[in-house]
Motif scaffolding. Structure first.
Motif, short mmCIF file in Angstrom:
data_model
loop_
_atom_site.label_atom_id
_atom_site.label_comp_id
_atom_site.label_asym_id
_atom_site.label_seq_id
_atom_site.Cartn_x
_atom_site.Cartn_y
_atom_site.Cartn_z
N GLU A 240 -13.11 0.85 0.16
CA GLU A 240 -11.99 1.39 -0.60
C GLU A 240 -11.42 2.63 0.09
O GLU A 240 -12.15 3.50 0.53
N ALA A 241 -10.10 2.68 0.20
CA ALA A 241 -9.39 3.82 0.76
C ALA A 241 -8.41 4.34 -0.27
O ALA A 241 -7.86 3.56 -1.07
N PRO A 242 -8.16 5.65 -0.29
CA PRO A 242 -7.26 6.19 -1.32
C PRO A 242 -5.82 5.72 -1.17
O PRO A 242 -5.10 5.61 -2.16
N ARG A 243 -5.37 5.44 0.07
CA ARG A 243 -4.01 5.00 0.29
C ARG A 243 -4.01 3.97 1.41
O ARG A 243 -5.04 3.69 2.02
N GLU A 244 -2.82 3.45 1.72
CA GLU A 244 -2.71 2.41 2.72
C GLU A 244 -2.91 3.00 4.12
O GLU A 244 -2.30 4.00 4.48
N VAL A 245 -3.74 2.32 4.89
CA VAL A 245 -4.10 2.75 6.24
C VAL A 245 -3.37 1.88 7.25
O VAL A 245 -3.21 0.67 7.05
N VAL A 246 -2.94 2.52 8.35
CA VAL A 246 -2.21 1.78 9.38
C VAL A 246 -3.01 1.64 10.67
O VAL A 246 -2.81 0.68 11.42
N GLN A 247 -3.92 2.57 10.93
CA GLN A 247 -4.69 2.52 12.18
C GLN A 247 -6.01 3.23 11.96
O GLN A 247 -6.10 4.15 11.14
N ILE A 248 -7.04 2.81 12.68
CA ILE A 248 -8.39 3.36 12.50
C ILE A 248 -9.04 3.52 13.85
O ILE A 248 -8.74 2.78 14.80
N SER A 249 -9.95 4.48 13.95
CA SER A 249 -10.67 4.73 15.20
C SER A 249 -12.07 5.21 14.87
O SER A 249 -12.25 6.13 14.07
#
Length: 1165
Positions: A240-249
């Motif tokens: 679960e993430a608080p908002r929409e994610v576009v990229q991760i590292s």
């Protein structure tokens, strides 16, 4: 060096790899493979295909990947057929797993994908569960299911089983294979980004990595079940993430950062081997850009890089496993579409010209590197070098018109962004799409441009290759500049185009080189997670192709030249000033490792000092250590250091702690130990000097300074700012900078007129001479006469313990559960005469060990005390029920040093207090009261700011000895007697400094006060149970007050200032690890004001190890905000810490129920 691969993807989705040993780009053998993104690790690489499938490429290796399938054949005995596979209805399956719940016949096992192959057929395991070979065809027997099976068949063995096994081997190493879907009948998860990391979290052999993904809907996914034997994992789990994610590292360790759709950043905390998905998200602000936010982030072991929407590159300072969020952003030169952090924290990037670049000079001591150089590698088997384009290396040629600007590498918190972006209208801005139309959107920016394709020329030799700097330059020309041949792509030699305000480079979109492979690809993505390259590696394909070309570096921004001098400036050949970086000192120390097992580790340390563009110096303190044959480092920015203080640590007498704001919050400082006392003093002097220089602190402490003393006797001082006591934007305690002042004392008291008194551990009174140098600075020239020889003494105690034995009487042969024969007071630590040493090498013994007869509770003629057992109250007379005894041994030690403290003989003191007042106050004599070591009340006469030592003592009569005294505003004198009674001294004034009589003040019910402090209009006290009390009802007509009210618990000392501000020393505060059991932390009472004299909450500061604090000299009031004509809210240089909306007091420990103690009538003595 072994061979490793650098992976890259072009705008068409074609995948290429570059071997570090061969130095050639090679396209993947699967020509139909098209990937959008690639992420590489130490042993494998992952990619997202244009068909939304996830692909895996495992590096070739000598050790094959095998997975063993197993199933159990189960049988039951019956009288007719013997053992048969006809089981009871309640039994397990005839072919099952180990538990018997799942049916697993041999024909049900299938290969998970085409990447696996069987190694042989099914066979019976001839080894039983106990590890011994069986002689019965692998059968094991038991009474029933489920029970303990054995290889021996007994008369009551009614069931049997045997294990069948079959191995399968992963055969697709070195090639990209599609991983199986979690649900074959459903479409694949539409991922837009993947990132692998975490392989350095485990130190065990066979460690593997974690895989994270982001879907096109902005969801975060984690691939579970990745093991050495199961490289593809098991399934995707949503995080679960608080908002929409576009990229991760994900980094090789426990760092995980993500980019939100709005440009902000998320940091995942709590990641460990037991909890690979972490525990919570923390939002981090993006770099300070004018428009938009972050579009890309890349994480390493202890570094974080980011790219904003204007394609500027940023470096996050202060990132480590203990502080994954870091502390601030630094702007780095160059414009990039994306960056990637590989092994050894090396940085790779795709430039705005679609070329590949490498960050040179990235070392553990300089993690941000020094400049960008192109990746110039051969293409295929030819000798042609694939470069971004002619003249597009980041450095050298200064141009007149540019497609992008270069941003200086200044700290974003101190320097305003000065550069702007200039590009032709017909040149589209390159971008990184994340939608389904990935390939089409990338190809769209390859439309032919009207600019002709430049023709590379041979670099000329000699002086002609020098370039000219622009009027305003923010890049570094390290050696010779780019050749004029490369300038042909921008115009003819000698042509002067329109002047620009910044020096720029051709970093924009270059003309297309064609779609043929012989021209080289146009890059869209790069991953260096599996490329083993460091700053010492000599790679031909990482060297600048042109010997006259140079790379970007950190450099200052020069002011813009006037219009009349622009042409002259363009042709000037003077070098641009470069920021200096000087190593001040390197050495070796021991570091107290702050994770289990806690122990001392040998490390190398280095202090590097640098100068930025505006002449301000900053320094970084590095610590290099090796963990499981891996080199790692820690670094602390000197500007972030809040205190440097010597500490007492086991097995080390030369230890000191380095606190920062973050470590203060975590209650876990950086503890280092030098080899000798001189080395520790030199390092403390050097580091303290750098801290003072970074903060602009010079000279001696001001009259408004806050004073404190550690349990070791070190004197610390803090220079307050107006926001320290501001009601709305209070300076947090953890950001206060404490500087050590030479000297050794037990307590210090001061006021705002510059009168500072102190008491040593031996009771000697000292007054601050006011001209001693601060730690890390030399004494002022011509003023060395104010330095004095200061001495202090301490008494060291050890205990001899014995138990009675019927045969031998009292003996040192104790029970195993007893304390040591020679121990400390509580008996937990063994302390013998030979192993007990002075507190530090600065101390020396002045007496021999002797029996202490002056022991509370009394002793016999030999110094023994008796009790029934350990630990029970001891007494001096032996009885028939006393089976244990002890006696205390005492030895005195002494320290001698040179410090700005003048002795005030001849009476030893136990307590001292100075009248708190405002800085603008004027008085002939400053009231100073004290208590002798015998409890007598004394008043010092003749004390002035010019003569702080005064002239003589005036004895004030009392009926009993006192132990604590304090004077406040209006000459209010309060004191506590040794029998714990509270008194108020009446009629004290400037004309009658000793007052007339004592008035008895009842203590709180069932509580005994031990220390108090009087401010301008308030009185606070601390009782024997560490409770903090406030005196209600104080008025000018009734200064004794009316009642006591409980404020907090867990308080050992309190200090009330001239503004009624309240500071305390707390035993323990929330967030302190259990391993740090050292008491003493500085805490500040927030919300104190005329309408709320008791305050509202606590702010926790430096600690533990603090013993005393005095804020009675700080009369610096908060600046009053001027009403704005526009009605805007005044801004503060620090983020506001809003006070809680409720009025429940916040305590270092959970607050007790507030009590209110009413008093009776005061009685005059």
């Amino acid at each position: 060096m072994s061979s490793s691969l650098l992976w890259a993807v072009d705008v068409y989705g074609k995948v290429y790899s570059l071997s570090t040993t061969r130095g050639r780009w090679e396209r993947d053998k699967d020509t139909l493979l098209e990937l959008k993104r690639v992420t590489a690790g130490q042993r494998c690489s992952w990619g997202i295909g244009c068909d939304h499938h996830v692909y895996l490429n495992i590096n070739p290796g000598e050790m094959p990947i095998r997975y063993r399938e197993e199933t159990y054949e189960n049988q039951r005995w019956n009288p007719v057929d013997g053992f048969t596979d006809v089981l009871l209805p309640t039994d397990r399956w005839a072919w099952s797993d180990l538990t018997g719940v799942t049916s697993q016949p041999l024909h049900s096992f299938l290969l998970p994908s085409d990447s696996w192959e069987w190694e042989g057929d099914w066979y019976v395991d001839q080894v039983c569960a106990g590890g011994d070979p069986t002689e019965t065809g692998g059968w094991e027997y038991a009474v029933d299911f489920p029970a303990n099976f054995s290889r021996e068949k007994k008369w009551n063995s009614c069931v049997c089983r045997r294990r069948w096994i079959r191995d399968r081997r992963y055969k697709a190493r070195g090639s990209w294979t599609k991983i199986p879907l979690d649900h074959p009948k459903q479409p694949p998860l539409p991922l837009s980004d993947v990132s692998c990391g975490g392989w350095e979290m485990s130190d065990q052999p066979g460690r593997y990595h974690f895989l994270w993904g982001v879907s096109q809907q902005g969801q975060v996914w984690f691939r579970s079940g990745i093991l050495p034997q199961v490289p593809v994992g098991q399934c995707w789990e949503e995080v679960e993430a608080p908002r929409e994610v576009v990229q991760i590292s994900a980094g090789p360790g426990d760092l995980l950062w993500a980019v939100l759709w709005d440009g902000q950043l998320l940091v995942r905390t709590g990641i460990c081997l037991d909890s690979p998905t972490g525990s919570s998200w923390v939002v981090v602000d993006s770099p300070p850009v004018k428009e938009g936010g972050t579009i890309h982030v890349a994480v390493g072991v202890s570094v974080v890089w980011a790219v904003t929407k204007d394609y500027k590159v940023w470096f996050r300072r202060g990132v480590n496993s203990h502080n994954p969020c870091g502390s601030g952003w630094i702007s780095i030169g160059g414009e990039m579409m994306m960056v990637d952090v590989g092994l050894n924290d090396q940085v790779w990037g795709v430039g705005e010209d679609r070329g590949l670049y490498f960050r040179k000079g990235v070392t553990p001591s300089e993690p941000s590197g020094r400049g960008w150089i192109p990746v110039s590698a051969q293409w295929g088997h030819s000798k042609e070098m694939v470069q971004p384009s002619a003249g597009c290396e980041f450095g050298g040629q200064v141009t007149n018109a540019s497609h992008g600007s270069v941003l200086t590498c200044e700290d974003s918190g101190d320097t305003e962004l000065l550069t702007t972006t200039q590009r032709p209208r017909d040149t589209p801005k390159a971008f990184i799409p994340t939608s389904d139309s990935f390939i089409s959107s990338l190809v769209a920016d390859r439309e032919p441009l009207r600019t002709p394709t430049p023709t590379p020329k041979k670099p000329p030799q000699g002086k002609d290759c020098e370039a000219t700097p622009a009027p305003m330059c923010n890049v570094d020309l390290e050696a010779a500049q780019s050749p004029q041949g490369e300038a042909s792509s921008l115009g003819r030699a000698g042509d002067v185009g329109p002047p620009t305000s910044v020096a720029t480079y051709p970093l924009g979109l270059e003309p297309s080189l064609g779609s043929g492979e012989e021209d080289g690809p146009t890059w869209a993505w790069i991953s260096g997670g599996g490329c083993d390259v460091d700053h010492t590696a000599q790679m031909s394909w990482l060297s600048p192709a042109d010997p006259c070309s140079t790379a970007l570096s950190i450099a200052p921004v020069e002011p813009e030249a006037s219009t009349a001098r622009k042409a002259e400036t363009i042709t000037s050949k003077e070098p641009v000033e470069r920021s200096a970086s000087v190593w001040l000192r390197k050495g070796s120390m021991r570091w107290w490792r702050d994770w289990k097992p806690y122990r001392w580790v040998d490390v190398a340390v280095a202090l590097e000092q640098s100068t930025n563009g505006n002449g301000k110096r900053d320094a970084i303190f590095f610590i290099y250590f090796t963990q499981y044959d891996e080199k790692k480092n820690l670094h602390v920015f000197i500007s972030d250091v809040t205190v440097l203080v010597p500490v007492l640590k086991e097995n080390s007498h030369h230890a000191f702690a380095v606190y920062t704001s973050d470590s203060t919050k975590q209650r876990w400082p950086l503890v280092l130990a030098a080899q000798t006392e001189k080395d520790m003093a030199d390092w403390l002097s050097l580091l303290s000097g750098c801290c003072c220089e970074a903060r602009g602190i010079r000279g001696t402490p001001s009259r408004q300074a806050l004073w404190s003393v550690t349990s070791k006797g070190d004197v610390m001082v803090h220079e307050p700012s107006p926001c320290l006591e501001a009601p709305a934007h209070t300076l947090p305690c953890d950001m206060m900078f404490w500087l050590q002042v030479p000297g050794h004392l037990r307590c210090v008291e001061s006021n705002s007129l510059g009168v500072v008194w102190g008491i040593g551990c031996d009771g000697t009174a000292w007054v601050y001479s006011g001209s001693g140098s601060a730690a890390g600075e030399e004494p002022p020239q011509g003023d060395t006469g104010t330095l004095h020889t200061q001495t202090d003494g301490r008494t060291v105690y050890i205990y001899e313990n014995q138990r009675w034995n019927p045969m031998t009487g009292y003996t040192d042969k104790l029970l195993p559960t007893d304390r040591f024969p020679w121990s400390d007071d509580n008996g937990f630590t063994e302390c013998t005469k030979s192993t007990t040493h002075p507190p530090s090498p600065q101390w020396s013994w002045v007496t021999e060990w002797a029996v202490d007869f002056a022991f509370s509770g009394g002793t016999d003629k030999e110094g023994w005390q008796y009790a029934a057992d350990f630990p029970v109250t001891f007494h001096g007379n032996k009885s028939l029920k006393d089976f244990v005894r002890r006696r205390r041994w005492v030895r005195k030690c002494k320290i001698t040093l040179t410090a700005p403290w003048q002795e005030v003989p001849p009476i030893p003191l136990s307590d001292i207090t100075v009248l708190p007042c405002l800085a603008q106050s004027s008085m002939e004599q400053v009231p100073v009261w004290g208590l002798s070591d015998k409890g007598d009340v004394l008043c010092r006469l003749g004390v002035t700011p010019q003569n702080p030592a005064g002239s003589s003592w005036l004895h004030v009569g009392t009926d009993q000895p006192f132990k604590s005294i304090s004077i406040g505003g209006g000459h209010q004198v309060w004191a506590i007697a040794r029998d714990r009674a509270v008194f108020y001294r009446g009629s004290v004034s400037a004309s009658n400094p000793a007052g007339e009589c004592w008035y008895h003040i009842p203590s709180p019910s069932k509580q005994s006060l031990r220390q108090l402090s009087v401010g301008r209009t308030s009185v606070y006290a601390v009782d024997e149970n560490s409770n903090l009390w406030y005196r209600q009802g104080l008025t000018p007509s009734y200064p004794q007050g009316s009642a006591w009210e409980l404020i907090s618990n867990n308080v050992t000392k309190v200090s009330v200032g001239p503004l009624d501000q309240v500071w305390v020393i707390a035993d323990w505060v929330p967030g302190c690890p259990s391993e740090l059991s050292v008491p003493g932390a500085v805490c500040h009472r927030l919300g104190v004001g005329p309408m709320q004299p008791k305050g509202q909450s606590w702010d926790y500061g430096i600690g533990g190890g603090w013993e005393h604090i005095s804020v009675r000299g700080n009369s610096t009031e908060a600046l009053r905000a001027t009403p704005s004509l526009t009605g805007s809210t005044p801004r503060s240089p620090l983020p506001a810490r809003p006070l809680p909306t409720d009025t429940t007091p916040r305590s270092p420990l959970p607050a007790r129920i507030p009590l209110s103690q009413e008093n009776g009538n005061s009685v005059g003595l």
